[in-house]
Design an enzyme around this catalytic site. Structure first.
Site, PDB file in Angstrom:
ATOM      1  CB  ALA A  40      -0.879  -0.023   1.236  1.00 48.29           C
TER       2      ALA A  40
ATOM      3  N   GLY B  31       0.661  -4.952   0.862  1.00 49.69           N
ATOM      4  CA  GLY B  31      -0.520  -5.042   0.003  1.00 49.69           C
ATOM      5  C   GLY B  31      -0.234  -5.697  -1.338  1.00 49.69           C
TER       6      GLY B  31
ATOM      7  CD  GLU C 296      -2.132  -7.579   2.844  1.00 49.44           C
ATOM      8  OE1 GLU C 296      -1.830  -6.427   2.456  1.00 49.44           O
ATOM      9  OE2 GLU C 296      -2.652  -7.805   3.944  1.00 49.44           O
TER      10      GLU C 296
ATOM     11  CD  GLU D 174       1.887  -5.563   5.796  1.00 46.09           C
ATOM     12  OE1 GLU D 174       2.660  -6.482   6.130  1.00 46.09           O
ATOM     13  OE2 GLU D 174       1.171  -5.606   4.787  1.00 46.09           O
TER      14      GLU D 174
HETATM   15  N1  CAA Z   1       4.597   3.209  -0.631  1.00 50.17           N
HETATM   16  C1  CAA Z   1       4.965   4.371  -1.188  1.00 50.17           C
HETATM   17  N2  CAA Z   1       6.114   4.526  -1.887  1.00 50.17           N
HETATM   18  C2  CAA Z   1       6.892   3.441  -2.024  1.00 50.17           C
HETATM   19  C3  CAA Z   1       6.580   2.194  -1.461  1.00 50.17           C
HETATM   20  C4  CAA Z   1       5.352   2.099  -0.745  1.00 50.17           C
HETATM   21  N3  CAA Z   1       4.916   0.947  -0.225  1.00 50.17           N
HETATM   22  N4  CAA Z   1       7.572   1.322  -1.747  1.00 50.17           N
HETATM   23  C5  CAA Z   1       8.471   2.000  -2.473  1.00 50.17           C
HETATM   24  N5  CAA Z   1       8.082   3.278  -2.637  1.00 50.17           N
HETATM   25  C6  CAA Z   1       8.773   4.350  -3.356  1.00 50.17           C
HETATM   26  C7  CAA Z   1       9.932   4.889  -2.513  1.00 50.17           C
HETATM   27  O1  CAA Z   1       9.466   5.848  -1.585  1.00 50.17           O
HETATM   28  C8  CAA Z   1      10.795   5.480  -3.604  1.00 50.17           C
HETATM   29  O2  CAA Z   1      10.229   6.703  -4.013  1.00 50.17           O
HETATM   30  P1  CAA Z   1      11.156   8.049  -4.061  1.00 50.17           P
HETATM   31  O3  CAA Z   1      12.124   7.745  -5.172  1.00 50.17           O
HETATM   32  O4  CAA Z   1      10.176   9.129  -4.404  1.00 50.17           O
HETATM   33  O5  CAA Z   1      11.811   8.167  -2.740  1.00 50.17           O
HETATM   34  C9  CAA Z   1      10.610   4.521  -4.788  1.00 50.17           C
HETATM   35  O6  CAA Z   1       9.395   3.814  -4.513  1.00 50.17           O
HETATM   36  C10 CAA Z   1      11.713   3.501  -4.906  1.00 50.17           C
HETATM   37  O7  CAA Z   1      11.840   2.835  -3.672  1.00 50.17           O
HETATM   38  P2  CAA Z   1      13.227   2.687  -2.879  1.00 50.17           P
HETATM   39  O8  CAA Z   1      14.118   3.835  -3.177  1.00 50.17           O
HETATM   40  O9  CAA Z   1      12.909   2.434  -1.435  1.00 50.17           O
HETATM   41  O10 CAA Z   1      13.830   1.388  -3.575  1.00 50.17           O
HETATM   42  P3  CAA Z   1      14.823   0.330  -2.937  1.00 50.17           P
HETATM   43  O11 CAA Z   1      15.267  -0.529  -4.055  1.00 50.17           O
HETATM   44  O12 CAA Z   1      15.868   0.991  -2.113  1.00 50.17           O
HETATM   45  O13 CAA Z   1      13.920  -0.549  -1.933  1.00 50.17           O
HETATM   46  C11 CAA Z   1      11.930  -1.750  -1.245  1.00 50.17           C
HETATM   47  C12 CAA Z   1      12.851  -1.320  -2.409  1.00 50.17           C
HETATM   48  C13 CAA Z   1      12.698  -2.757  -0.347  1.00 50.17           C
HETATM   49  C14 CAA Z   1      10.727  -2.448  -1.843  1.00 50.17           C
HETATM   50  C15 CAA Z   1      11.538  -0.514  -0.422  1.00 50.17           C
HETATM   51  O14 CAA Z   1      11.027   0.462  -1.309  1.00 50.17           O
HETATM   52  C16 CAA Z   1      10.509  -0.775   0.627  1.00 50.17           C
HETATM   53  O15 CAA Z   1      10.812  -1.314   1.685  1.00 50.17           O
HETATM   54  N6  CAA Z   1       9.233  -0.378   0.365  1.00 50.17           N
HETATM   55  C17 CAA Z   1       8.163  -0.479   1.327  1.00 50.17           C
HETATM   56  C18 CAA Z   1       7.673  -1.906   1.478  1.00 50.17           C
HETATM   57  C19 CAA Z   1       6.585  -1.971   2.525  1.00 50.17           C
HETATM   58  O16 CAA Z   1       6.777  -1.702   3.675  1.00 50.17           O
HETATM   59  N7  CAA Z   1       5.360  -2.411   2.104  1.00 50.17           N
HETATM   60  C20 CAA Z   1       4.232  -2.516   2.988  1.00 50.17           C
HETATM   61  C21 CAA Z   1       3.405  -1.256   2.955  1.00 50.17           C
HETATM   62  S1  CAA Z   1       2.133  -1.229   4.181  1.00 50.17           S
HETATM   63  C22 CAA Z   1       0.905  -2.199   3.562  1.00 50.17           C
HETATM   64  O17 CAA Z   1       0.962  -2.683   2.446  1.00 50.17           O
HETATM   65  C23 CAA Z   1      -0.265  -2.394   4.485  1.00 50.17           C
HETATM   66  C24 CAA Z   1      -1.289  -3.316   4.039  1.00 50.17           C
HETATM   67  O18 CAA Z   1      -1.255  -4.518   4.230  1.00 50.17           O
HETATM   68  C25 CAA Z   1      -2.503  -2.804   3.387  1.00 50.17           C
END
Ligand code: CAA
Length: 261
Positions: free
Chosen positions: A67, A112, A115, A135
């Site tokens: 998400a 998400g 999921e 999460e």
């Molecule tokens: N939401 C919003 N933006 C996201 C994102 C997310 N879930 N995942 C990645 N992005 C964005 C980053 O902010 C970044 O944007 P900017 O360039 O504007 O800063 C861009 O995508 C590229 O990401 P990274 O620079 O972080 O890329 P990376 O290769 O260093 O890392 C990653 C990749 C490990 C996937 C890392 O992006 C990450 O950990 N993302 C979040 C994963 C996460 O926590 N997901 C769960 C979300 S909560 C959820 O989903 C709840 C639910 O069940 C409903």
């Protein structure tokens, strides 16, 4: 609806839906979820002229990285509950679609995103795919069905480990645990495999396929007796012209011509 973040293409009876937010690793913001909702609740059920759907993410790095965390800032408990309920209802519409939906998981499938692919009927991953429910790193829990479906696919023990550590499962291991049907080296090969599967399923009786999906879903529905659902659905398909055609074709040693009736 005018889709802004979904790219929808139809070729040889297969709909390919691509989530198109590559710069945010295809994270599901409100608009993406709204478009997925419209597509799976209204658009896809009305279209008759396709065999199945491939759902994937744009680019080579991510299926969906979760998400959209940026939209989570400032959420309170009431809003959190509403967000989870809404996301779950969208994902139920995928799981309950009468036609097969295959996720081509081309990279990160986190939160998400994991999921979302779990709500699809089958999953084909690229070798660089990684699955996880991270999460807890954010101080929340999976909200779009992850605590339920991950347990269904890989069992309670491993699901709890993944959800409590936030660790990622590489594609090969996800396949070994039963989360993923196939792992292919590249996205193009994964799409090719998904396409072949949908063409094969497309040669079967469409109402039988729909009733297989419904009966298997019944196993996981606490409000439904799955065996009873199977009995009823068996009755439903026994009443179809396609059943007459299938059985007659077998006896006449020819290929059946199913009409979906
Ligand atoms: N939401 C919003 N933006 C996201 C994102 C997310 N879930 N995942 C990645 N992005 C964005 C980053 O902010 C970044 O944007 P900017 O360039 O504007 O800063 C861009 O995508 C590229 O990401 P990274 O620079 O972080 O890329 P990376 O290769 O260093 O890392 C990653 C990749 C490990 C996937 C890392 O992006 C990450 O950990 N993302 C979040 C994963 C996460 O926590 N997901 C769960 C979300 S909560 C959820 O989903 C709840 C639910 O069940 C409903």
């Amino acid at each position: 609806m005018n889709y802004e973040l979904l790219n929808i293409e139809q070729q040889e009876g297969i709909l390919t839906v691509t989530i198109n937010r590559e710069t945010a690793l295809n994270a599901l913001n409100a608009q993406t979820l709204k478009e997925l909702q419209f597509f799976f609740e209204q658009d896809a059920p009305q279209r008759m002229d396709y065999k199945g759907i491939i759902l994937t993410g744009a680019g080579e790095k991510a299926f969906v990285a979760g998400a959209d965390i940026k939209e989570f800032l400032g959420l309170d408990g009431t809003q959190g509950e509403a967000l989870a309920r809404h996301g779950q209802s969208v994902f139920f519409s995928i799981e309950r679609l009468a036609k097969p939906v295959i996720a081509v998981v081309n990279g990160y499938a986190l939160g998400g995103g994991c999921e979302l692919c779990m709500a699809c009927h089958l999953r084909i991953a690229t070798q660089n795919a990684a699955f996880g429910q991270p999460e807890v790193n954010l101080g929340i829990i999976p909200g779009y069905g992850g605590t339920q479906r991950l347990v269904q696919y890989i069992g309670k023990s491993k699901a709890l480990e993944l959800m409590m550590t936030g660790d990622m499962l590489p594609a090969e291991e996800a396949q070994r645990l039963g989360l993923v049907n196939y792992v292919l080296p590249t996205k193009a090969e994964a799409i090719e495999k998904a396409t072949a599967l949908l063409h094969k399923i497309g040669t079967k009786a469409p109402l039988a396929i729909a009733n297989v999906i419904q009966s298997v879903n019944a196993y996981f529905d606490a409000h439904v007796d799955g065996f009873e659902a199977e009995v009823k659905n068996f009755g439903t398909v026994t009443d179809t012209n396609d059943f007459q055609e299938g059985a007659t074709a077998f006896v006449e040693k020819r290929k059946p011509q199913f009409k979906g009736k």
